[in-house]
Design an enzyme around this catalytic site. Structure first.
Site, PDB file in Angstrom:
ATOM      1  N   ARG A  90     -28.588   0.908 -16.108  1.00  0.00           N
ATOM      2  CA  ARG A  90     -28.918  -0.526 -16.225  1.00  0.00           C
ATOM      3  C   ARG A  90     -30.410  -0.737 -16.457  1.00  0.00           C
ATOM      4  O   ARG A  90     -30.795  -1.690 -17.151  1.00  0.00           O
ATOM      5  CB  ARG A  90     -28.474  -1.263 -14.967  1.00  0.00           C
ATOM      6  CG  ARG A  90     -26.975  -1.375 -14.941  1.00  0.00           C
ATOM      7  CD  ARG A  90     -26.485  -2.255 -13.824  1.00  0.00           C
ATOM      8  NE  ARG A  90     -25.099  -2.578 -14.065  1.00  0.00           N
ATOM      9  CZ  ARG A  90     -24.247  -2.971 -13.147  1.00  0.00           C
ATOM     10  NH1 ARG A  90     -24.638  -3.087 -11.887  1.00  0.00           N
ATOM     11  NH2 ARG A  90     -22.999  -3.245 -13.454  1.00  0.00           N
ATOM     12  N   LYS A 149      -2.250  -6.534 -13.453  1.00  0.00           N
ATOM     13  CA  LYS A 149      -1.616  -7.813 -13.140  1.00  0.00           C
ATOM     14  C   LYS A 149      -1.738  -8.875 -14.223  1.00  0.00           C
ATOM     15  O   LYS A 149      -2.807  -9.066 -14.790  1.00  0.00           O
ATOM     16  CB  LYS A 149      -2.264  -8.381 -11.883  1.00  0.00           C
ATOM     17  CG  LYS A 149      -1.927  -7.634 -10.620  1.00  0.00           C
ATOM     18  CD  LYS A 149      -2.457  -8.443  -9.482  1.00  0.00           C
ATOM     19  CE  LYS A 149      -2.320  -7.764  -8.158  1.00  0.00           C
ATOM     20  NZ  LYS A 149      -3.277  -8.362  -7.215  1.00  0.00           N
ATOM     21  N   GLY A 207     -15.361  -3.801 -17.063  1.00  0.00           N
ATOM     22  CA  GLY A 207     -14.505  -3.351 -15.972  1.00  0.00           C
ATOM     23  C   GLY A 207     -13.765  -2.066 -16.301  1.00  0.00           C
ATOM     24  O   GLY A 207     -14.329  -1.140 -16.877  1.00  0.00           O
ATOM     25  N   GLY A 246     -16.657  -9.194 -14.572  1.00  0.00           N
ATOM     26  CA  GLY A 246     -16.254 -10.588 -14.340  1.00  0.00           C
ATOM     27  C   GLY A 246     -16.743 -11.508 -15.445  1.00  0.00           C
ATOM     28  O   GLY A 246     -16.013 -12.379 -15.924  1.00  0.00           O
TER      29      GLY A 246
HETATM   30  P1  AMP Z   1      -7.300  -4.218 -14.402  1.00  0.00           P
HETATM   31  O1  AMP Z   1      -8.383  -4.113 -13.366  1.00  0.00           O
HETATM   32  O2  AMP Z   1      -6.504  -5.462 -14.310  1.00  0.00           O
HETATM   33  O3  AMP Z   1      -7.788  -3.930 -15.799  1.00  0.00           O
HETATM   34  O4  AMP Z   1      -6.253  -3.104 -14.027  1.00  0.00           O
HETATM   35  C1  AMP Z   1      -6.579  -1.764 -14.023  1.00  0.00           C
HETATM   36  C2  AMP Z   1      -5.642  -1.058 -13.130  1.00  0.00           C
HETATM   37  O5  AMP Z   1      -4.304  -1.258 -13.576  1.00  0.00           O
HETATM   38  C3  AMP Z   1      -5.882   0.429 -13.108  1.00  0.00           C
HETATM   39  O6  AMP Z   1      -6.305   0.804 -11.842  1.00  0.00           O
HETATM   40  C4  AMP Z   1      -4.519   1.006 -13.433  1.00  0.00           C
HETATM   41  O7  AMP Z   1      -4.191   2.083 -12.595  1.00  0.00           O
HETATM   42  C5  AMP Z   1      -3.562  -0.139 -13.178  1.00  0.00           C
HETATM   43  N1  AMP Z   1      -2.321  -0.016 -13.952  1.00  0.00           N
HETATM   44  C6  AMP Z   1      -2.215   0.078 -15.285  1.00  0.00           C
HETATM   45  N2  AMP Z   1      -0.926   0.234 -15.644  1.00  0.00           N
HETATM   46  C7  AMP Z   1      -0.198   0.240 -14.506  1.00  0.00           C
HETATM   47  C8  AMP Z   1       1.185   0.366 -14.235  1.00  0.00           C
HETATM   48  N3  AMP Z   1       2.082   0.528 -15.219  1.00  0.00           N
HETATM   49  N4  AMP Z   1       1.575   0.299 -12.955  1.00  0.00           N
HETATM   50  C9  AMP Z   1       0.678   0.152 -11.963  1.00  0.00           C
HETATM   51  N5  AMP Z   1      -0.639   0.020 -12.164  1.00  0.00           N
HETATM   52  C10 AMP Z   1      -1.082   0.068 -13.429  1.00  0.00           C
END
Ligand code: AMP
Length: 397
Positions: A39, A201, A354, A377
């Site tokens: 950074r 999610k 992220g 974020g």
């Molecule tokens: P995000 O922070 O929303 O981008 O989510 C990232 C996280 O989603 C990572 O830690 C992944 O392990 C998780 N992830 C991705 N695909 C799956 C899945 N099919 N089932 C459970 N977790 C998942």
């Protein structure tokens, strides 16, 4: 109001002026030792420009989450001043406070081309409250203000937003790059525009989907969030992660995509596991035949091909979120395939911050992308179409 029209540091007449620069020096520390100076290195172009153009440079940043209103040596920016001195090849004077006697005295003695650093802005109680008095105190130190802390631009704090009410303002090179890539992708993209969304999610990405569905030509959904959409289509999804309270929303988003003529893709096959574990037994199954007792942990090979083919000829690709549990080798292939496809697409490629940014870097594709956003974020909120207060507050050209 377009973010593409914001003043940049080059629009300011900085010679002989005191310029307050909000940086992102929120570096990882281990017992006072900086474990990654990325950074600090990223902030050099703006600082070097100011030094070269004879400004008196006053830097500030937050570091971690100290108790507001107290000096805490654990969160002092002194190690940053030391590292920055080495990188710039000149002394960066460290103030003993944020806007107090020490900061004011140092700011008043600065010569053209000098650089100083204020203490952690979060030592001041008013910082995260965007306190007016503190904003005025920041402004009193300087003649001009430059914001180069994209990762903090979604927060209306005194040093990111409040201060702009009292000083002429512009963005530094880091923010300029973020807004020129992401702003162009959203406001005036090279088409076709494709978005790939993944991650755990749906609920985390609702705002992004809703904003992008009005703008994209192709929307690709993978990762854990795809299973809520598959459930909405009436498929069995075994024990895959699913947000039951978002199934109706998923349905309405798919209907909206259809009504708008957006090409909408979901996984057609999956790598499923018996349990949520790195070394769990696994196999490939069609999305239409998910067996009971198995969970989808990655997209399958047919889907890798489907998604890659959908990116051929894209003008711009926005990607946020892994296609599976990419932290685990057995379930990383889908994310690697998509990273490869994005890298080879010839499109302007933009990686939201992220997890996807981390995955792209870890997998060695960082150089192949046009832009990897530095703010987790902040980049999500940008993609949601929200106005980021730290950017909105910057003067227009
Ligand atoms: P995000 O922070 O929303 O981008 O989510 C990232 C996280 O989603 C990572 O830690 C992944 O392990 C998780 N992830 C991705 N695909 C799956 C899945 N099919 N089932 C459970 N977790 C998942």
């Amino acid at each position: 109001m377009s973010v593409l029209n914001k003043k940049t540091v080059e629009d300011l007449d900085v010679a002989g002026k005191r310029v307050l620069v909000r940086c992102d020096f929120n570096v990882p520390l281990d017992n006072g030792v900086i474990t990654s100076d990325k950074r600090i290195v990223s902030s050099l172009p703006t600082i070097e420009y100011l030094v070269k153009n004879n400004a008196k440079v006053i830097l500030c940043s937050h570091l971690g989450r100290p108790v507001a209103g107290e000096f805490d040596p654990q969160f002092s920016l002194a190690p940053v001043a030391k590292r920055l001195s080495e990188l710039l090849g000149k002394e960066v004077k460290m103030a003993a406070d944020v806007v107090g006697e020490s900061a004011r005295a140092l700011a008043n003695t600065l010569q053209e081309g000098d650089v100083m650093l204020l203490e952690n802005v979060r030592f001041e109680k008013g910082e995260t409250k965007n306190n007016e008095e503190l904003s005025k105190q920041f402004a009193a130190l300087a003649d001009l203000y430059v914001n180069d802390a994209f990762g903090s631009a979604h927060r209306a704090h005194s040093s990111t937003t409040g201060v702009t009410a009292y000083l002429p303002s512009a963005c530094g090179y880091l923010i300029q790059k973020e807004i020129s890539f992401m702003g162009s992708a959203l406001e005036n993209p090279r088409r076709p525009l494709a978005a790939i969304l993944g991650g755990a999610k749906v609920s985390d990405k609702i705002g992004v989907i809703e904003n992008l569905i009005d703008k994209v030509d192709t929307l690709i959904i993978g990762g854990g969030m795809a299973y809520t959409f598959m459930a909405a289509m009436g498929y069995h999804i075994g024990t895959s992660i699913c947000e039951n309270d978002k199934i109706e929303l998923a349905k309405s988003m798919m209907e909206k995509a259809k009504a708008k003529g957006v090409k909408f893709l979901l996984p057609v096959d999956n790598k499923v596991g018996k349990a949520y574990a790195a070394d769990t037994e696994n196999m490939i199954v069609d999305s239409k035949d998910m067996p009971d007792g198995w969970m989808g942990l990655d997209i399958g090979p047919e889907t890798q091909k489907l998604f890659a083919d959908a990116l051929v000829g894209a003008g711009t690709v926005i990607w946020n979120g892994p296609m599976g549990v990419s932290e685990w080798e057995n379930f990383a292939a889908g994310t690697i395939a998509v990273a490869t496809a994005v890298a080879n697409s010839g499109a302007v490629s933009i990686i939201g911050g992220g997890d996807s940014a981390a995955a792209v870097k870890k997998l060695g594709f960082a150089d192949k992308m046009s832009h990897i956003s530095t703010g987790g974020g902040a980049s999500l909120e940008f993609l949601e179409g929200k106005e980021l207060p730290g950017i909105a507050a910057i003067n227009e050209k």
